[in-house]
Design a protein around this motif. Sequence first.
Motif, PDB file in Angstrom:
ATOM      1  N   CYS A 178     -43.643 -24.313  -9.102  1.00 45.76           N
ATOM      2  CA  CYS A 178     -42.929 -24.435 -10.236  1.00 45.76           C
ATOM      3  C   CYS A 178     -43.911 -24.210 -11.604  1.00 45.76           C
ATOM      4  O   CYS A 178     -44.981 -24.076 -11.150  1.00 45.76           O
ATOM      5  CB  CYS A 178     -42.409 -25.918 -10.316  1.00 45.76           C
ATOM      6  N   TRP A 192     -36.882 -24.451 -11.418  1.00 49.61           N
ATOM      7  CA  TRP A 192     -35.778 -23.740 -11.989  1.00 49.61           C
ATOM      8  C   TRP A 192     -34.723 -24.874 -12.652  1.00 49.61           C
ATOM      9  O   TRP A 192     -34.190 -24.625 -13.459  1.00 49.61           O
ATOM     10  CB  TRP A 192     -35.227 -22.906 -11.129  1.00 49.61           C
ATOM     11  N   TYR A 228     -40.233 -14.380  -5.286  1.00 47.68           N
ATOM     12  CA  TYR A 228     -39.303 -15.467  -5.543  1.00 47.68           C
ATOM     13  C   TYR A 228     -37.797 -14.871  -5.195  1.00 47.68           C
ATOM     14  O   TYR A 228     -36.965 -14.868  -6.217  1.00 47.68           O
ATOM     15  CB  TYR A 228     -39.568 -16.174  -6.860  1.00 47.68           C
ATOM     16  N   LEU A 259     -39.354 -16.991 -12.860  1.00 47.19           N
ATOM     17  CA  LEU A 259     -39.211 -18.392 -13.512  1.00 47.19           C
ATOM     18  C   LEU A 259     -40.191 -18.532 -14.750  1.00 47.19           C
ATOM     19  O   LEU A 259     -39.708 -18.914 -15.753  1.00 47.19           O
ATOM     20  CB  LEU A 259     -39.956 -19.159 -12.224  1.00 47.19           C
TER      21      LEU A 259
END
Length: 260
Positions: free
Chosen positions: A114, A134, A172, A206
Amino acid sequence: MVTPDNAMLIAGPLDEAPGLSHGFFTRQGGVSEGIYESLNCGVGSKDDPGKANHNRALVAEVLGVAPDKLITPYQIHSATAVVAEAPWKDEPPQADAIVTATPGLAVGILTADCAPVLFADPEAKVVAAAHAGWRGAVSGIVESTVEAMRSLGAKPENIVAAIGPAISLSVYEVGQDFKDQVLKDDPDAAPYFETDESTGEPHFDLSGYVAERCARAGLENITEIGLCTYCDEARFFSYRRSQHWGEDDYGRQIAAIVLT
């Protein structure tokens, strides 16, 4: 605008801001062993708690604070930001961002793919650390953090934001269900998806999306460090990499900031 080091990364705009210290710490420079080697700061992991706490004390020392003055929340992938004036008296609150105007209180968050985000308004003397996965990013963790900073006198136009190492777009892969869910909640996230031509599967940017949410919140000074946690095993822990390798747990790196 990033100064790399074995154990810590510094974002230029935050480094240039007066009256604060910060760091996006890597997995290097600690005492943990095995899959947690070496600066695992995740006390919620299966690592030896003594070693994880030792690692956190090492981070606190770099930031110039006592170990008990480095605080993190119990992260739940939410849009909840809390204001802290002192170390937690009991268990940490369930939240994904901490905001403070208290000098000497280092606020941090843990990540392993993250996006960690550190914020500072040098004029108002308010800082924050946010964990933007997310789910949190889509539900508004950035906006909640900025709003909590504003409650302490910060102004969005004066806030500096730095987005640390996170899983990158190229690796990702998220699947169509993920894409559909994100776009249902935020149709404006569409530009942050790309389709892998070889697999036909969508990938998600992200860090880019978190930067976009910072801009939506009125921030103008936004930096992305742009390093991939999954790709760089030597420097970063990665949840997804641990899953791909069949490991039963994973370490967490810490990002923290403090008013000096």
